[in-house]
Motif scaffolding. Structure first.
Motif, PDB file in Angstrom:
ATOM      1  N   GLN A  31      17.083 -70.989  47.287  1.00  0.00           N
ATOM      2  CA  GLN A  31      16.876 -71.959  46.211  1.00  0.00           C
ATOM      3  C   GLN A  31      17.144 -71.375  44.827  1.00  0.00           C
ATOM      4  OE1 GLN A  31      12.832 -73.187  46.970  1.00  0.00           O
ATOM      5  NE2 GLN A  31      13.364 -74.173  48.915  1.00  0.00           N
ATOM      6  N   GLY A  32      17.647 -70.132  44.769  1.00  0.00           N
ATOM      7  CA  GLY A  32      18.009 -69.518  43.502  1.00  0.00           C
ATOM      8  C   GLY A  32      16.842 -69.013  42.690  1.00  0.00           C
ATOM      9  N   GLN A  33      15.709 -68.719  43.344  1.00  0.00           N
ATOM     10  CA  GLN A  33      14.507 -68.310  42.626  1.00  0.00           C
ATOM     11  C   GLN A  33      14.328 -66.795  42.545  1.00  0.00           C
ATOM     12  OE1 GLN A  33      11.331 -70.284  44.725  1.00  0.00           O
ATOM     13  NE2 GLN A  33      12.120 -72.335  44.296  1.00  0.00           N
ATOM     14  N   ILE A  34      15.254 -66.042  43.156  1.00  0.00           N
ATOM     15  CA  ILE A  34      15.097 -64.597  43.250  1.00  0.00           C
ATOM     16  C   ILE A  34      16.232 -63.889  42.508  1.00  0.00           C
ATOM     17  CG2 ILE A  34      14.896 -62.631  44.822  1.00  0.00           C
ATOM     18  CD1 ILE A  34      12.622 -64.740  45.022  1.00  0.00           C
ATOM     19  N   ASN A  35      15.863 -62.924  41.675  1.00  0.00           N
ATOM     20  CA  ASN A  35      16.844 -62.064  41.010  1.00  0.00           C
ATOM     21  C   ASN A  35      16.920 -60.764  41.806  1.00  0.00           C
ATOM     22  OD1 ASN A  35      18.500 -60.642  39.324  1.00  0.00           O
ATOM     23  ND2 ASN A  35      17.067 -60.541  37.604  1.00  0.00           N
ATOM     24  N   ASN A  36      18.094 -60.461  42.338  1.00  0.00           N
ATOM     25  CA  ASN A  36      18.205 -59.311  43.229  1.00  0.00           C
ATOM     26  C   ASN A  36      19.448 -58.482  42.905  1.00  0.00           C
ATOM     27  OD1 ASN A  36      17.016 -58.071  45.800  1.00  0.00           O
ATOM     28  ND2 ASN A  36      19.174 -58.249  46.341  1.00  0.00           N
ATOM     29  N   PRO A  37      19.373 -57.608  41.899  1.00  0.00           N
ATOM     30  CA  PRO A  37      20.515 -56.726  41.604  1.00  0.00           C
ATOM     31  C   PRO A  37      20.840 -55.853  42.812  1.00  0.00           C
ATOM     32  CG  PRO A  37      18.825 -56.596  39.890  1.00  0.00           C
ATOM     33  CD  PRO A  37      18.225 -57.349  41.022  1.00  0.00           C
ATOM     34  N   HIS A  38      22.098 -55.480  42.926  1.00  0.00           N
ATOM     35  CA  HIS A  38      22.481 -54.644  44.067  1.00  0.00           C
ATOM     36  C   HIS A  38      21.836 -53.265  43.936  1.00  0.00           C
ATOM     37  CE1 HIS A  38      24.664 -53.784  47.634  1.00  0.00           C
ATOM     38  NE2 HIS A  38      25.365 -52.804  47.105  1.00  0.00           N
ATOM     39  N   ARG A  39      21.454 -52.699  45.073  1.00  0.00           N
ATOM     40  CA  ARG A  39      20.746 -51.431  45.051  1.00  0.00           C
ATOM     41  C   ARG A  39      21.682 -50.268  44.720  1.00  0.00           C
ATOM     42  NH1 ARG A  39      19.314 -51.362  51.456  1.00  0.00           N
ATOM     43  NH2 ARG A  39      21.269 -50.558  52.312  1.00  0.00           N
ATOM     44  N   THR A  40      21.082 -49.195  44.237  1.00  0.00           N
ATOM     45  CA  THR A  40      21.811 -47.967  43.942  1.00  0.00           C
ATOM     46  C   THR A  40      21.515 -46.961  45.052  1.00  0.00           C
ATOM     47  OG1 THR A  40      21.698 -48.310  41.561  1.00  0.00           O
ATOM     48  CG2 THR A  40      22.059 -46.054  42.319  1.00  0.00           C
ATOM     49  N   ASP A 246      21.953 -60.517  56.849  1.00  0.00           N
ATOM     50  CA  ASP A 246      20.717 -60.661  56.075  1.00  0.00           C
ATOM     51  C   ASP A 246      21.035 -60.921  54.614  1.00  0.00           C
ATOM     52  OD1 ASP A 246      21.620 -58.002  55.645  1.00  0.00           O
ATOM     53  OD2 ASP A 246      19.590 -57.242  55.349  1.00  0.00           O
ATOM     54  N   ASP A 247      22.058 -60.235  54.077  1.00  0.00           N
ATOM     55  CA  ASP A 247      22.401 -60.348  52.658  1.00  0.00           C
ATOM     56  C   ASP A 247      23.890 -60.056  52.519  1.00  0.00           C
ATOM     57  OD1 ASP A 247      21.447 -60.380  49.701  1.00  0.00           O
ATOM     58  OD2 ASP A 247      22.558 -58.488  49.867  1.00  0.00           O
ATOM     59  N   LEU A 248      24.665 -61.038  52.099  1.00  0.00           N
ATOM     60  CA  LEU A 248      26.119 -60.908  52.099  1.00  0.00           C
ATOM     61  C   LEU A 248      26.633 -59.774  51.213  1.00  0.00           C
ATOM     62  CD1 LEU A 248      28.881 -61.816  53.044  1.00  0.00           C
ATOM     63  CD2 LEU A 248      28.822 -63.634  51.310  1.00  0.00           C
ATOM     64  N   PRO A 249      26.196 -59.648  49.945  1.00  0.00           N
ATOM     65  CA  PRO A 249      26.686 -58.512  49.146  1.00  0.00           C
ATOM     66  C   PRO A 249      26.387 -57.170  49.797  1.00  0.00           C
ATOM     67  CG  PRO A 249      25.620 -60.130  47.730  1.00  0.00           C
ATOM     68  CD  PRO A 249      25.326 -60.543  49.142  1.00  0.00           C
ATOM     69  N   GLY A 250      25.224 -57.059  50.418  1.00  0.00           N
ATOM     70  CA  GLY A 250      24.849 -55.810  51.055  1.00  0.00           C
ATOM     71  C   GLY A 250      25.752 -55.472  52.233  1.00  0.00           C
ATOM     72  N   VAL A 251      26.000 -56.436  53.104  1.00  0.00           N
ATOM     73  CA  VAL A 251      26.818 -56.125  54.282  1.00  0.00           C
ATOM     74  C   VAL A 251      28.272 -55.865  53.891  1.00  0.00           C
ATOM     75  CG1 VAL A 251      25.319 -57.340  55.900  1.00  0.00           C
ATOM     76  CG2 VAL A 251      27.252 -58.555  54.885  1.00  0.00           C
ATOM     77  N   LYS A 252      28.739 -56.507  52.843  1.00  0.00           N
ATOM     78  CA  LYS A 252      30.115 -56.245  52.401  1.00  0.00           C
ATOM     79  C   LYS A 252      30.289 -54.800  51.945  1.00  0.00           C
ATOM     80  CE  LYS A 252      32.000 -60.723  51.010  1.00  0.00           C
ATOM     81  NZ  LYS A 252      32.507 -61.540  49.869  1.00  0.00           N
ATOM     82  N   SER A 268      37.560 -61.029  59.125  1.00  0.00           N
ATOM     83  CA  SER A 268      37.331 -61.028  57.681  1.00  0.00           C
ATOM     84  C   SER A 268      35.960 -61.622  57.387  1.00  0.00           C
ATOM     85  CB  SER A 268      38.407 -61.842  56.952  1.00  0.00           C
ATOM     86  OG  SER A 268      38.161 -63.229  57.059  1.00  0.00           O
ATOM     87  N   PHE A 269      35.437 -61.316  56.215  1.00  0.00           N
ATOM     88  CA  PHE A 269      34.123 -61.842  55.849  1.00  0.00           C
ATOM     89  C   PHE A 269      34.141 -63.357  55.685  1.00  0.00           C
ATOM     90  CE2 PHE A 269      33.204 -57.392  54.751  1.00  0.00           C
ATOM     91  CZ  PHE A 269      31.957 -57.269  55.340  1.00  0.00           C
ATOM     92  N   ASP A 270      35.311 -63.959  55.564  1.00  0.00           N
ATOM     93  CA  ASP A 270      35.407 -65.419  55.544  1.00  0.00           C
ATOM     94  C   ASP A 270      34.956 -66.015  56.876  1.00  0.00           C
ATOM     95  OD1 ASP A 270      36.397 -65.383  52.965  1.00  0.00           O
ATOM     96  OD2 ASP A 270      38.495 -65.433  53.595  1.00  0.00           O
ATOM     97  N   CYS A 298      21.888 -56.510  59.710  1.00  0.00           N
ATOM     98  CA  CYS A 298      20.892 -56.314  58.663  1.00  0.00           C
ATOM     99  C   CYS A 298      21.078 -54.948  58.025  1.00  0.00           C
ATOM    100  CB  CYS A 298      19.497 -56.425  59.282  1.00  0.00           C
ATOM    101  SG  CYS A 298      18.135 -56.127  58.143  1.00  0.00           S
ATOM    102  N   VAL A 299      21.277 -54.920  56.716  1.00  0.00           N
ATOM    103  CA  VAL A 299      21.321 -53.658  55.976  1.00  0.00           C
ATOM    104  C   VAL A 299      20.159 -53.541  54.991  1.00  0.00           C
ATOM    105  CG1 VAL A 299      23.818 -53.389  56.191  1.00  0.00           C
ATOM    106  CG2 VAL A 299      22.885 -54.583  54.203  1.00  0.00           C
ATOM    107  N   GLY A 300      19.430 -54.641  54.814  1.00  0.00           N
ATOM    108  CA  GLY A 300      18.278 -54.616  53.917  1.00  0.00           C
ATOM    109  C   GLY A 300      18.630 -55.028  52.510  1.00  0.00           C
TER     110      GLY A 300
END
Length: 327
Positions: A31-40, A246-252, A268-270, A298-300
Motif C-alpha cells: 500500500q506504499g506505507q513503507i520506506n525501504n532504502p536498499h541495504r548496504t 520476497d523483495d524485487l530490488p533485493g533479488v535483482k 528474465s526478471f520480466d 528470499c534474500v531479505g
C-alpha cells in the motif's frame, strides 16, 4: 530506551507472532506505507564474510529501524555464531531511540515466517513431506514456518555432514516436534519424495537437480544471498510455473540463481510472477493448480526486520519485561 536480549525475545515472541506481523508489513508495503532504502553490504573476502546495514521506516505507524547483521561462516570453528545482529528502533515523531534488541533469532524467525507465508499461498494444501536441504543456523525456523501452515507428516533432512542433520533432528524432538524425520544422504531421493523443499545453505553451486522435482512441488530458497551463490539450478527456474520474490530490488541484486539464469539468457526478471506482498494482498495469484511447481526466493529486506522488531517492542513494553536505560 528498552534493551531487549535474545532470551526475552524467544520467551515472548514466536512463529505465530512473526507470521502475523510480517503479513501485516507485506500489506503495508504493498500500500506504499513503507520506506525501504536498499541495504548496504560490506564484504570481508578473506573470511568469506559480510556485514549488512538495513534501514527502513513505517511511515503510518511512525517508527523506523536499522538492522546491522554480520555473517561470518568460519565462526563456528571458534565457538561463535555464524550470524550476529542488532536492531535499533526509533520513534518517527521525535527521533527518540526507543529500543535496541539482538537480531540473530529475529532474523531467523522473520525468514521462517516469510517461508511460512509463501508456503501457505503457494504449496499444495495436501503437502505432507518436507525436505530440508542444509541444517545450519537458518533451517530450524524454516521448519517452524512450514509446520505453522501445513500438516506435515514426514521431514527429510539433508546435510553435507549427516551427523549435523541427526543433531538437527534431535533438536526438533527436544522442541516438541513429534513428526517422524529421516536423514537422507542421497539428495535426489530426498527431492523426489518432497512436497515442499526448504533450502537454507550458503552454497555457490546448486544443491539439487531440478529434474528430480515432482509436479506440484513448492520450493523455499532462503540461504543464498550473494550474486555468486546458487542453491537452485537453472532447470528448477525453467520448470517453475511461478517464481515469487520476497523483495524485487533485493533479488535483482542478490539472488545468484536468478541472476545466473538471466545472464545465460534462459530467463528474465520480466518472467517473475510476483512479489510476495502482491500475493498476500490479492493482487497476484497464488497456487492455481495441483501440478504447478512454485519457487519462493528470499534474500531479505529491512522492512521484514522492522515488522518483527516492532512486534517484539510492543509486546515487551506492554509486559514491562525489558530493561530500561537512559541514552
Amino acid at each position: 530506551m528498552l534493551i531487549i536480549n535474545e532470551q526475552q525475545i524467544q520467551q515472548q515472541y514466536d512463529m505465530s507472532d512473526a507470521i502475523r506481523d510480517v503479513t501485516e508489513m507485506l500489506r503495508a508495503k504493498e500500500q506504499g506505507q513503507i520506506n525501504n532504502p536498499h541495504r548496504t553490504v560490506l564484504s570481508f573476502p578473506e573470511r568469506q564474510a559480510s556485514a549488512l546495514y538495513m534501514p527502513s521506516a513505517d511511515m503510518v505507524n511512525k517508527i523506523s529501524g536499522v538492522k546491522i547483521v554480520t555473517i561470518f561462516p568460519e565462526n563456528p570453528a571458534q565457538n561463535k555464531p555464524t550470524t550476529q545482529g542488532v536492531i535499533l528502533l526509533s520513534d518517527g515523531d521525535n527521533g527518540e531511540h526507543v529500543a535496541m534488541m539482538t537480531a540473530s533469532y529475529l532474523t531467523r524467525l522473520r525468514t521462517g515466517a516469510l517461508s511460512g507465508i509463501a508456503t501457505d499461498l503457494l504449496a499444495r494444501k495436501d503437502s505432507r513431506v518436507l525436505t530440508v536441504i542444509g541444517t545450519g543456523g537458518m533451517a530450524f525456523e524454516q521448519v517452524l514456518g512450514v509446520l505453522a501452515v501445513r500438516p506435515i507428516e514426514k521431514i527429510i533432512l539433508v546435510n553435507r555432514t549427516p551427523e549435523k542433520a541427526q543433531r538437527f533432528g534431535k533438536r526438533l524432538v527436544e522442541f516438541g516436534i513429534n513428526i517422524p524425520y529421516t536423514v537422507e544422504t542421497t539428495v535426489s531421493v530426498a527431492v523426489q519424495q518432497a512436497d515442499i523443499i526448504c533450502c537454507a545453505t550458503r552454497s555457490n553451486d546448486p544443491v539439487f537437480n531440478g529434474d528430480d522435482l515432482k509436479p506440484g512441488t513448492h520450493i523455499n530458497g532462503v540461504g543464498s544471498y550473494l550474486p555468486s551463490m546458487r542453491e537452485v539450478d537453472e532447470t528448477t527456474i525453467l520448470r517453475a510455473d511461478k517464481i515469487v520474490a520476497d523483495d524485487l530490488p533485493g533479488v535483482k541484486d542478490e539472488a545468484g540463481e536468478l541472476i545466473h539464469t538471466v545472464k545465460t539468457g534462459a530467463w528474465s526478471f520480466d518472467q517473475l510472477h510476483a512479489e510476495l506482498g502482491q500475493v498476500v494482498a490479492g493482487n497476484a495469484a497464488g497456487r492455481e493448480s495441483e501440478s504447478e511447481i512454485t519457487f519462493f526466493k528470499c534474500v531479505g529486506a529491512a522492512y521484514f526486520d522492522l515488522a518483527v522488531a516492532k512486534g517484539v517492542y510492543r509486546k515487551i513494553k506492554a509486559n514491562g519485561t525489558g530493561i530500561e536505560v537512559e541514552m
